[in-house]
Design a protein around this motif. Structure first.
Motif, PDB file in Angstrom:
ATOM      1  N   ILE A 170       0.778  -1.082  -0.088  1.00 11.40           N
ATOM      2  CA  ILE A 170       0.477  -0.489   0.608  1.00 11.40           C
ATOM      3  C   ILE A 170       0.737   1.197  -0.062  1.00 11.40           C
ATOM      4  N   ASP A 171       1.848   1.298   0.770  1.00  6.63           N
ATOM      5  CA  ASP A 171       2.683   2.041   0.521  1.00  6.63           C
ATOM      6  C   ASP A 171       3.387   2.600  -0.888  1.00  6.63           C
ATOM      7  N   LYS A 172       3.774   1.824  -1.660  1.00 12.21           N
ATOM      8  CA  LYS A 172       4.524   1.721  -2.768  1.00 12.21           C
ATOM      9  C   LYS A 172       3.305   2.511  -3.515  1.00 12.21           C
ATOM     10  N   TYR A 173       2.047   1.747  -3.150  1.00 10.64           N
ATOM     11  CA  TYR A 173       1.158   2.064  -4.220  1.00 10.64           C
ATOM     12  C   TYR A 173       0.824   3.864  -4.103  1.00 10.64           C
ATOM     13  N   THR A 174       0.560   3.925  -2.724  1.00  6.43           N
ATOM     14  CA  THR A 174       0.633   5.818  -2.335  1.00  6.43           C
ATOM     15  C   THR A 174       2.079   6.395  -3.061  1.00  6.43           C
ATOM     16  N   ASP A 175       2.475   6.025  -3.120  1.00  5.62           N
ATOM     17  CA  ASP A 175       4.624   6.375  -3.491  1.00  5.62           C
ATOM     18  C   ASP A 175       4.618   6.739  -4.506  1.00  5.62           C
ATOM     19  N   LEU A 176       3.679   5.436  -5.651  1.00  2.37           N
ATOM     20  CA  LEU A 176       3.989   5.577  -7.041  1.00  2.37           C
ATOM     21  C   LEU A 176       2.810   7.201  -7.448  1.00  2.37           C
ATOM     22  N   GLN A 177       1.617   6.527  -7.025  1.00  2.00           N
ATOM     23  CA  GLN A 177       0.550   7.613  -7.038  1.00  2.00           C
ATOM     24  C   GLN A 177       0.902   9.156  -6.914  1.00  2.00           C
ATOM     25  N   LEU A 191       6.127   4.008 -14.833  1.00  2.00           N
ATOM     26  CA  LEU A 191       5.492   4.566 -14.130  1.00  2.00           C
ATOM     27  C   LEU A 191       4.334   4.009 -14.824  1.00  2.00           C
ATOM     28  N   ASP A 192       3.504   4.256 -14.761  1.00  2.00           N
ATOM     29  CA  ASP A 192       1.643   3.385 -15.696  1.00  2.00           C
ATOM     30  C   ASP A 192       2.496   1.965 -14.898  1.00  2.00           C
ATOM     31  N   TYR A 193       3.181   1.659 -15.669  1.00  2.00           N
ATOM     32  CA  TYR A 193       3.772   0.182 -15.457  1.00  2.00           C
ATOM     33  C   TYR A 193       3.743  -1.037 -13.980  1.00  2.00           C
ATOM     34  N   GLN A 194       4.017   0.040 -13.470  1.00  2.00           N
ATOM     35  CA  GLN A 194       4.948  -0.092 -12.187  1.00  2.00           C
ATOM     36  C   GLN A 194       3.204   0.367 -11.861  1.00  2.00           C
ATOM     37  N   LEU A 195       2.668   1.278 -11.809  1.00  2.00           N
ATOM     38  CA  LEU A 195       1.122   1.165 -11.009  1.00  2.00           C
ATOM     39  C   LEU A 195       0.164   0.041 -11.149  1.00  2.00           C
ATOM     40  N   LYS A 196       0.562  -0.172 -12.620  1.00  2.00           N
ATOM     41  CA  LYS A 196      -0.427  -1.177 -13.015  1.00  2.00           C
ATOM     42  C   LYS A 196      -0.116  -2.789 -12.106  1.00  2.00           C
ATOM     43  N   VAL A 197       1.121  -2.650 -12.191  1.00  2.00           N
ATOM     44  CA  VAL A 197       1.511  -4.073 -11.628  1.00  2.00           C
ATOM     45  C   VAL A 197       1.011  -4.385  -9.675  1.00  2.00           C
ATOM     46  N   ILE A 198       1.061  -3.320  -8.904  1.00  2.00           N
ATOM     47  CA  ILE A 198       1.578  -3.212  -7.808  1.00  2.00           C
ATOM     48  C   ILE A 198      -0.394  -2.833  -7.913  1.00  2.00           C
ATOM     49  N   LYS A 199      -0.871  -2.228  -8.371  1.00  2.00           N
ATOM     50  CA  LYS A 199      -3.072  -2.573  -7.750  1.00  2.00           C
ATOM     51  C   LYS A 199      -3.309  -3.899  -8.615  1.00  2.00           C
ATOM     52  N   ASN A 200      -2.641  -4.498  -8.945  1.00  2.00           N
ATOM     53  CA  ASN A 200      -3.051  -6.313  -9.523  1.00  2.00           C
ATOM     54  C   ASN A 200      -2.321  -7.100  -7.900  1.00  2.00           C
ATOM     55  N   LYS A 201      -1.395  -6.488  -7.570  1.00  2.00           N
ATOM     56  CA  LYS A 201      -0.862  -7.330  -6.511  1.00  2.00           C
ATOM     57  C   LYS A 201      -1.919  -6.958  -5.735  1.00  2.00           C
ATOM     58  N   LEU A 202      -1.744  -5.747  -5.082  1.00  2.00           N
ATOM     59  CA  LEU A 202      -2.778  -5.611  -3.834  1.00  2.00           C
ATOM     60  C   LEU A 202      -4.226  -6.154  -4.148  1.00  2.00           C
ATOM     61  N   ILE A 206       3.790  10.355  -7.124  1.00  2.00           N
ATOM     62  CA  ILE A 206       4.838  10.510  -8.161  1.00  2.00           C
ATOM     63  C   ILE A 206       4.447  11.274  -9.560  1.00  2.00           C
ATOM     64  N   LYS A 207       3.264  10.205  -9.522  1.00  2.00           N
ATOM     65  CA  LYS A 207       2.173  10.368 -10.784  1.00  2.00           C
ATOM     66  C   LYS A 207       1.838  11.911 -10.959  1.00  2.00           C
ATOM     67  N   LYS A 208       1.227  12.361  -9.681  1.00  2.00           N
ATOM     68  CA  LYS A 208       0.406  13.006  -9.711  1.00  2.00           C
ATOM     69  C   LYS A 208       1.253  14.378  -9.987  1.00  2.00           C
TER      70      LYS A 208
END
Length: 59
Positions: free
Chosen positions: A15-22, A36-47, A24-26
């Motif tokens: 969750i911390d990684k996901y919010t950090d990536l968000q 960045l989009d790919y990393q967000l997609k991967v972590i979102k799928n894992k969660l 950065i995207k913002k």
């Protein structure tokens, strides 16, 4: 000595990684960043696989 993470520790870290990536995207604004989009997609799928709804953490 290697210690295994508990499920709660793993989820919290993800969750911390996901919010950090968000954040950065913002901060990235309108600039395209496919990695960045790919990393967000991967972590979102894992969660999602762990049963964690990511909508609660979206900016």
């Amino acid at each position: 000595m290697v210690q295994d993470m508990t499920d709660k520790e793993l989820i919290t870290t993800m969750i911390d990684k996901y919010t950090d990536l968000q954040r950065i995207k913002k901060a990235n604004g309108d600039h395209e960043n496919s990695e960045l989009d790919y990393q967000l997609k991967v972590i979102k799928n894992k969660l999602s696989a762990l049963g964690i709804p990511t909508e609660e953490y979206e900016m």
